[in-house]
Design an enzyme around this catalytic site. Sequence first.
Site, PDB file in Angstrom:
ATOM      1  N   PHE A   1       0.908  -1.170  -0.040  1.00  0.00           N
ATOM      2  CA  PHE A   1      -0.030  -0.118   0.040  1.00  0.00           C
ATOM      3  C   PHE A   1       1.021   1.229  -0.088  1.00  0.00           C
ATOM      4  O   PHE A   1       1.984   1.288   0.537  1.00  0.00           O
ATOM      5  CB  PHE A   1      -0.946  -0.081   1.275  1.00  0.00           C
ATOM      6  CG  PHE A   1      -1.801   0.957   1.486  1.00  0.00           C
ATOM      7  CD1 PHE A   1      -2.800   1.446   0.239  1.00  0.00           C
ATOM      8  CD2 PHE A   1      -1.658   2.129   2.471  1.00  0.00           C
ATOM      9  CE1 PHE A   1      -3.496   2.540   0.412  1.00  0.00           C
ATOM     10  CE2 PHE A   1      -2.432   3.338   2.399  1.00  0.00           C
ATOM     11  CZ  PHE A   1      -3.693   3.387   1.567  1.00  0.00           C
TER      12      PHE A   1
ATOM     13  N   ASP B   1       6.628  -3.992   7.837  1.00  0.00           N
ATOM     14  CA  ASP B   1       5.264  -3.423   7.863  1.00  0.00           C
ATOM     15  C   ASP B   1       4.544  -4.650   7.789  1.00  0.00           C
ATOM     16  O   ASP B   1       4.152  -5.393   6.673  1.00  0.00           O
ATOM     17  CB  ASP B   1       5.122  -2.577   6.571  1.00  0.00           C
ATOM     18  CG  ASP B   1       3.896  -1.936   6.214  1.00  0.00           C
ATOM     19  OD1 ASP B   1       3.021  -2.492   6.998  1.00  0.00           O
ATOM     20  OD2 ASP B   1       3.781  -1.088   5.458  1.00  0.00           O
TER      21      ASP B   1
ATOM     22  N   HIS C   1      -1.136  -5.778   7.597  1.00  0.00           N
ATOM     23  CA  HIS C   1      -2.142  -6.962   7.426  1.00  0.00           C
ATOM     24  C   HIS C   1      -1.537  -8.520   7.599  1.00  0.00           C
ATOM     25  O   HIS C   1      -1.574  -9.223   6.977  1.00  0.00           O
ATOM     26  CB  HIS C   1      -2.765  -7.066   5.986  1.00  0.00           C
ATOM     27  CG  HIS C   1      -1.978  -6.388   4.888  1.00  0.00           C
ATOM     28  ND1 HIS C   1      -0.989  -7.221   4.159  1.00  0.00           N
ATOM     29  CD2 HIS C   1      -1.852  -5.291   4.290  1.00  0.00           C
ATOM     30  CE1 HIS C   1      -0.518  -6.467   3.217  1.00  0.00           C
ATOM     31  NE2 HIS C   1      -0.898  -5.523   3.236  1.00  0.00           N
TER      32      HIS C   1
ATOM     33  N   GLN D   1      -7.049  -0.520  10.365  1.00  0.00           N
ATOM     34  CA  GLN D   1      -8.129   0.205   9.731  1.00  0.00           C
ATOM     35  C   GLN D   1      -9.010  -0.926   9.279  1.00  0.00           C
ATOM     36  O   GLN D   1      -8.818  -2.105   9.335  1.00  0.00           O
ATOM     37  CB  GLN D   1      -7.312   0.640   8.390  1.00  0.00           C
ATOM     38  CG  GLN D   1      -8.036   1.492   7.228  1.00  0.00           C
ATOM     39  CD  GLN D   1      -8.225   0.197   6.274  1.00  0.00           C
ATOM     40  OE1 GLN D   1      -7.823  -0.566   5.930  1.00  0.00           O
ATOM     41  NE2 GLN D   1      -9.192   0.670   5.496  1.00  0.00           N
TER      42      GLN D   1
ATOM     43  N   LYS E   1      -8.299  -4.571   7.561  1.00  0.00           N
ATOM     44  CA  LYS E   1      -7.364  -5.403   7.985  1.00  0.00           C
ATOM     45  C   LYS E   1      -7.893  -6.519   8.653  1.00  0.00           C
ATOM     46  O   LYS E   1      -9.028  -6.621   8.979  1.00  0.00           O
ATOM     47  CB  LYS E   1      -6.254  -4.802   8.866  1.00  0.00           C
ATOM     48  CG  LYS E   1      -5.877  -3.232   8.233  1.00  0.00           C
ATOM     49  CD  LYS E   1      -4.922  -3.538   6.940  1.00  0.00           C
ATOM     50  CE  LYS E   1      -4.672  -1.985   6.506  1.00  0.00           C
ATOM     51  NZ  LYS E   1      -3.934  -1.873   5.439  1.00  0.00           N
TER      52      LYS E   1
ATOM     53  N   ARG F   1       6.325  14.317  25.130  1.00  0.00           N
ATOM     54  CA  ARG F   1       6.487  14.687  26.364  1.00  0.00           C
ATOM     55  C   ARG F   1       7.244  13.639  27.224  1.00  0.00           C
ATOM     56  O   ARG F   1       7.731  12.571  26.488  1.00  0.00           O
ATOM     57  CB  ARG F   1       5.250  14.331  27.209  1.00  0.00           C
ATOM     58  CG  ARG F   1       4.010  15.335  26.593  1.00  0.00           C
ATOM     59  CD  ARG F   1       2.726  15.381  27.493  1.00  0.00           C
ATOM     60  NE  ARG F   1       2.028  16.566  27.287  1.00  0.00           N
ATOM     61  CZ  ARG F   1       1.062  16.754  26.040  1.00  0.00           C
ATOM     62  NH1 ARG F   1       0.620  15.600  25.549  1.00  0.00           N
ATOM     63  NH2 ARG F   1       0.431  17.813  26.103  1.00  0.00           N
TER      64      ARG F   1
ATOM     65  N   TYR G   1       3.714  20.401  30.063  1.00  0.00           N
ATOM     66  CA  TYR G   1       3.832  21.329  28.788  1.00  0.00           C
ATOM     67  C   TYR G   1       5.450  21.281  28.383  1.00  0.00           C
ATOM     68  O   TYR G   1       5.876  22.301  27.844  1.00  0.00           O
ATOM     69  CB  TYR G   1       3.041  22.580  28.837  1.00  0.00           C
ATOM     70  CG  TYR G   1       1.561  22.435  28.892  1.00  0.00           C
ATOM     71  CD1 TYR G   1       0.971  22.034  27.638  1.00  0.00           C
ATOM     72  CD2 TYR G   1       0.937  22.687  29.919  1.00  0.00           C
ATOM     73  CE1 TYR G   1      -0.267  21.847  27.458  1.00  0.00           C
ATOM     74  CE2 TYR G   1      -0.478  22.668  29.859  1.00  0.00           C
ATOM     75  CZ  TYR G   1      -1.105  22.053  28.501  1.00  0.00           C
ATOM     76  OH  TYR G   1      -2.429  21.914  28.562  1.00  0.00           O
TER      77      TYR G   1
ATOM     78  N   ARG H   1      -1.918   9.483  19.431  1.00  0.00           N
ATOM     79  CA  ARG H   1      -2.474   8.678  20.489  1.00  0.00           C
ATOM     80  C   ARG H   1      -3.926   7.904  19.834  1.00  0.00           C
ATOM     81  O   ARG H   1      -4.574   8.741  19.363  1.00  0.00           O
ATOM     82  CB  ARG H   1      -2.769   9.321  21.610  1.00  0.00           C
ATOM     83  CG  ARG H   1      -1.568   9.934  22.442  1.00  0.00           C
ATOM     84  CD  ARG H   1      -2.236  10.476  23.741  1.00  0.00           C
ATOM     85  NE  ARG H   1      -3.027  11.747  23.437  1.00  0.00           N
ATOM     86  CZ  ARG H   1      -2.465  12.944  23.309  1.00  0.00           C
ATOM     87  NH1 ARG H   1      -1.471  13.440  23.446  1.00  0.00           N
ATOM     88  NH2 ARG H   1      -3.459  14.018  22.887  1.00  0.00           N
TER      89      ARG H   1
HETATM   90  C1  LIG Z   1      -3.070  -0.544   5.328  1.00  0.00           C
HETATM   91  C2  LIG Z   1      -1.649  -0.485   5.135  1.00  0.00           C
HETATM   92  C3  LIG Z   1      -0.980   0.637   5.573  1.00  0.00           C
HETATM   93  C4  LIG Z   1      -1.432   1.894   6.421  1.00  0.00           C
HETATM   94  O1  LIG Z   1      -2.134   1.491   7.470  1.00  0.00           O
HETATM   95  P1  LIG Z   1      -3.410   2.750   7.695  1.00  0.00           P
HETATM   96  O2  LIG Z   1      -3.812   2.254   9.190  1.00  0.00           O
HETATM   97  O3  LIG Z   1      -4.348   2.647   6.769  1.00  0.00           O
HETATM   98  O4  LIG Z   1      -2.842   4.009   7.740  1.00  0.00           O
HETATM   99  C5  LIG Z   1       0.541   0.390   5.753  1.00  0.00           C
HETATM  100  N1  LIG Z   1       1.179  -0.431   4.964  1.00  0.00           N
HETATM  101  C6  LIG Z   1       0.550  -1.619   4.582  1.00  0.00           C
HETATM  102  C7  LIG Z   1       1.028  -2.746   3.953  1.00  0.00           C
HETATM  103  C8  LIG Z   1      -0.827  -1.578   4.524  1.00  0.00           C
HETATM  104  O5  LIG Z   1      -1.633  -2.413   3.860  1.00  0.00           O
END
Ligand SMILES: *Cc1c(COP(=O)(O)O)cnc(C)c1O
Length: 252
Positions: free
Chosen positions: A97, A168, A171, A194, A197, A226, A233, A243
């Site tokens: 992605f 990464d 998924h 998201q 997933k 922080r 602050y 967050r």
């Molecule tokens: C979905 C996805 C992201 C981004 O995740 P979001 O929560 O949508 O920002 C990053 N890397 C890969 C491989 C993804 O499939």
Amino acid sequence: MSNLLAINGGKPVRTKSYPAWPEYDEREREGLLRVLESRNWWANQGVEVKTYEEDYAKFTGAKNAFAVTNGTHTLEVIFTALGIGEGDEVILPDWSFLATITAIIAVNAIPKVVDVDPITGTIDIAQAEAAITSRTKAIVCVHVAGSMADMDGLNAIASKHGLLVIEDAAHAHGSRWNGIHAGVLGDAGSFSFQSSKLMTAGEGGVILSKHSDHAAMYQSIINCGRGEGIWYYRHIRFGGNYRMTEWQGAVL
Ligand SMILES: *Cc1c(COP(=O)(O)O)cnc(C)c1O
């Protein structure tokens, strides 16, 4: 027995339709009501996100888990925490992605794209090694829909050339490589929650880190720079509001 495909009049393998997505039951309903009535909707004062972080660390075997707004910000926070920035090259696969590459650009680093292995769909180790230059700082691998990158090959070239490895795993919740969970094989791992997933809270993300001595730094970057135990602050490093909310923590 007939070998006819169901579409040609054969017996369907699946007789029931797939459940509606996302799935939920009383646990989500109770969790969301618990947050509502607690009036702690904000993770800095609540228990839901903290509990979720502990649960996900336990589930994956990671030392630490840090919940974040989404699976794009997880990558940006990881790069910031690991000191990846201006002038640094980051190698990544061409099948992912968009967020994998934009997160590299967001921290001012230079993406170097290499091809994937046609069988696994994950980064080709020989091509990744061939792309290493004196400016390379890290390699990002993408576990594609649960298909894990060759983590032995990747960690071998990374240690040979002194590079960081970031997974990464947006998924790849629950995927394992030789019994070890995705996200705990490199220096840091990034997951998304998201809606599309494997696990979802509508939005959300989580970072796993191999380095327990990085915990305070991750927590600080996610919480506007922080510091623990100092004036609210006072901001001791570059960070942002990354967050997660207590609503998402409860669902996860
Ligand atoms: C979905 C996805 C992201 C981004 O995740 P979001 O929560 O949508 O920002 C990053 N890397 C890969 C491989 C993804 O499939």
